[in-house]
Design an enzyme around this catalytic site. Structure first.
Site, PDB file in Angstrom:
ATOM      1  N   LYS A 104       0.847  -1.196   0.000  1.00 19.98           N
ATOM      2  CA  LYS A 104       0.000   0.000   0.000  1.00 19.98           C
ATOM      3  C   LYS A 104       0.892   1.260   0.000  1.00 19.98           C
ATOM      4  O   LYS A 104       2.112   1.177   0.228  1.00 19.98           O
ATOM      5  CB  LYS A 104      -0.914  -0.042   1.224  1.00 19.98           C
ATOM      6  CG  LYS A 104      -1.899  -1.225   1.193  1.00 19.98           C
ATOM      7  CD  LYS A 104      -2.787  -1.226   2.441  1.00 19.98           C
ATOM      8  CE  LYS A 104      -3.763  -2.383   2.418  1.00 19.98           C
ATOM      9  NZ  LYS A 104      -4.665  -2.371   3.601  1.00 19.98           N
TER      10      LYS A 104
ATOM     11  N   TYR B 296     -12.023  -2.681  -3.395  1.00 19.33           N
ATOM     12  CA  TYR B 296     -12.573  -2.681  -2.034  1.00 19.33           C
ATOM     13  C   TYR B 296     -14.103  -2.623  -2.007  1.00 19.33           C
ATOM     14  O   TYR B 296     -14.682  -2.258  -0.985  1.00 19.33           O
ATOM     15  CB  TYR B 296     -11.966  -1.535  -1.222  1.00 19.33           C
ATOM     16  CG  TYR B 296     -10.583  -1.854  -0.676  1.00 19.33           C
ATOM     17  CD1 TYR B 296     -10.363  -2.970   0.134  1.00 19.33           C
ATOM     18  CD2 TYR B 296      -9.496  -1.033  -0.957  1.00 19.33           C
ATOM     19  CE1 TYR B 296      -9.104  -3.260   0.638  1.00 19.33           C
ATOM     20  CE2 TYR B 296      -8.222  -1.324  -0.447  1.00 19.33           C
ATOM     21  CZ  TYR B 296      -8.048  -2.437   0.348  1.00 19.33           C
ATOM     22  OH  TYR B 296      -6.798  -2.733   0.856  1.00 19.33           O
TER      23      TYR B 296
ATOM     24  N   ARG C 156       2.937  -6.940   9.137  1.00 18.91           N
ATOM     25  CA  ARG C 156       2.214  -5.915   9.890  1.00 18.91           C
ATOM     26  C   ARG C 156       2.715  -5.831  11.330  1.00 18.91           C
ATOM     27  O   ARG C 156       2.810  -4.751  11.908  1.00 18.91           O
ATOM     28  CB  ARG C 156       0.709  -6.179   9.829  1.00 18.91           C
ATOM     29  CG  ARG C 156       0.111  -5.852   8.452  1.00 18.91           C
ATOM     30  CD  ARG C 156      -1.279  -6.417   8.305  1.00 18.91           C
ATOM     31  NE  ARG C 156      -1.962  -5.970   7.088  1.00 18.91           N
ATOM     32  CZ  ARG C 156      -3.094  -6.489   6.649  1.00 18.91           C
ATOM     33  NH1 ARG C 156      -3.676  -7.492   7.329  1.00 18.91           N
ATOM     34  NH2 ARG C 156      -3.663  -6.049   5.546  1.00 18.91           N
TER      35      ARG C 156
ATOM     36  N   ASN D 105      -1.721  -0.134   7.240  1.00 17.69           N
ATOM     37  CA  ASN D 105      -1.173  -1.438   7.639  1.00 17.69           C
ATOM     38  C   ASN D 105      -0.304  -2.076   6.549  1.00 17.69           C
ATOM     39  O   ASN D 105      -0.203  -3.287   6.439  1.00 17.69           O
ATOM     40  CB  ASN D 105      -2.293  -2.373   8.114  1.00 17.69           C
ATOM     41  CG  ASN D 105      -3.314  -2.653   7.023  1.00 17.69           C
ATOM     42  OD1 ASN D 105      -3.165  -2.204   5.886  1.00 17.69           O
ATOM     43  ND2 ASN D 105      -4.339  -3.405   7.366  1.00 17.69           N
TER      44      ASN D 105
ATOM     45  N   HIS E 280      -1.641  -5.537   1.476  1.00 12.03           N
ATOM     46  CA  HIS E 280      -2.896  -6.275   1.264  1.00 12.03           C
ATOM     47  C   HIS E 280      -2.575  -7.674   0.759  1.00 12.03           C
ATOM     48  O   HIS E 280      -1.631  -7.850  -0.006  1.00 12.03           O
ATOM     49  CB  HIS E 280      -3.763  -5.559   0.215  1.00 12.03           C
ATOM     50  CG  HIS E 280      -4.873  -6.416  -0.311  1.00 12.03           C
ATOM     51  ND1 HIS E 280      -6.092  -6.533   0.319  1.00 12.03           N
ATOM     52  CD2 HIS E 280      -4.929  -7.253  -1.391  1.00 12.03           C
ATOM     53  CE1 HIS E 280      -6.854  -7.389  -0.358  1.00 12.03           C
ATOM     54  NE2 HIS E 280      -6.167  -7.837  -1.399  1.00 12.03           N
TER      55      HIS E 280
ATOM     56  N   GLU F 238      -9.293 -10.342  -7.784  1.00 13.41           N
ATOM     57  CA  GLU F 238      -8.291  -9.279  -7.627  1.00 13.41           C
ATOM     58  C   GLU F 238      -7.178  -9.392  -8.674  1.00 13.41           C
ATOM     59  O   GLU F 238      -6.707  -8.378  -9.203  1.00 13.41           O
ATOM     60  CB  GLU F 238      -7.716  -9.308  -6.206  1.00 13.41           C
ATOM     61  CG  GLU F 238      -8.753  -8.902  -5.168  1.00 13.41           C
ATOM     62  CD  GLU F 238      -8.324  -9.115  -3.718  1.00 13.41           C
ATOM     63  OE1 GLU F 238      -9.112  -8.731  -2.827  1.00 13.41           O
ATOM     64  OE2 GLU F 238      -7.228  -9.669  -3.465  1.00 13.41           O
TER      65      GLU F 238
END
Ligand code: IDP
Ligand code: MG
Length: 148
Positions: free
Chosen positions: A9, A49, A102, A112, A115, A126
Site C-alpha cells: 500500500k 474494495y 504488519r 497497515n 494487502h 483481484e
C-alpha cells in the site's frame, strides 16, 4: 498451486519497504508471477474494495489507497493464499505478532502496509482486476528444493 494477489500500500511504498516485503515472500519459497508499480485510480480502488463499500472507513480507505503509488504483485505456490496471509499478519498492526509484516512495521489498522487476498474467489477477482493482461508463466528451478 494457488496464486494470490498482494499489494504494498502507499504507506509501505513511502516507507521504503518494497524490497523487504518482496524478500520475505521470495525467501519463503513463493514464485513471483506478476509485479508492477502504479498509482491506482479511484475506480480501480473502489472495485478492489467494493466488498467494504458500506463500511464507515470505506471513503477514507479509498483516499488512502489512491494517495500514492502501490506495488501490485502476484505470488504462486502451494496454499499461497493462506501462506501469504500468515506472512502479512492480522489487520491491526498493533495486534499483529512480531515476525509478520504488519507486526514488524505497522502501528495502525488503516495504515497497515500491505494487502493480501483472503480466499480463492477473491484472489481470482483481484488478479484479473490488477493484472488484466495476465501473469508471467515460468518455473522456478529452486522449487525442486522448496517442495518435497
Ligand atoms: P485485511 O486487509 O486484513 O483483509 P479487511 O478487513 O479486509 O482487512 O479490511 C481491508 C482494509 O481496510 C484493511 O487492510 C485496512 O487498511 C482497512 N480497514 C479495515 N478496518 C478498518 C478500520 O476499522 N478503520 C480504518 N481502516 C480499516
Ligand atoms: Mg480483506
Amino acid at each position: 498451486m494457488q496464486t494470490t494477489f498482494v499489494m504494498v500500500k502507499p504507506d509501505g511504498v513511502q516507507r521504503g519497504l518494497v524490497g523487504e516485503i518482496i524478500n520475505r515472500f521470495e525467501q519463503k519459497g513463493l514464485r513471483l508471477v506478476g509485479l508492477k508499480q502504479l498509482l491506482p485510480s479511484h475506480e480501480l480502488a473502489s472495485r478492489h474494495y467494493a466488498v467494504h463499500s458500506e463500511r464507515p472507513f470505506y471513503e477514507g480507505l479509498l483516499k488512502f489507497i489512491t494517495s500514492g503509488p502501490v506495488v501490485a504483485m502476484a505470488w504462486r505456490g502451494v496454499d499461497a493464499i493462506a501462506v501469504a496471509r500468515n506472512i502479512i499478519g492480522p489487520t491491526d498492526g498493533r495486534e499483529a505478532s512480531p515476525g509478520t509484516i504488519r507486526g514488524d512495521y505497522a502501528m495502525d489498522i488503516g495504515h497497515n502496509i500491505i494487502h493480501g487476498s483472503d480466499a480463492e474467489e477473491t484472489a481470482e477477482f483481484e488478479l484479473s482486476l490488477w493484472f488484466p493482461d495476465g501473469l508471467v508463466e515460468w518455473t522456478r528451478s529452486a522449487e525442486d528444493w522448496i517442495y518435497e
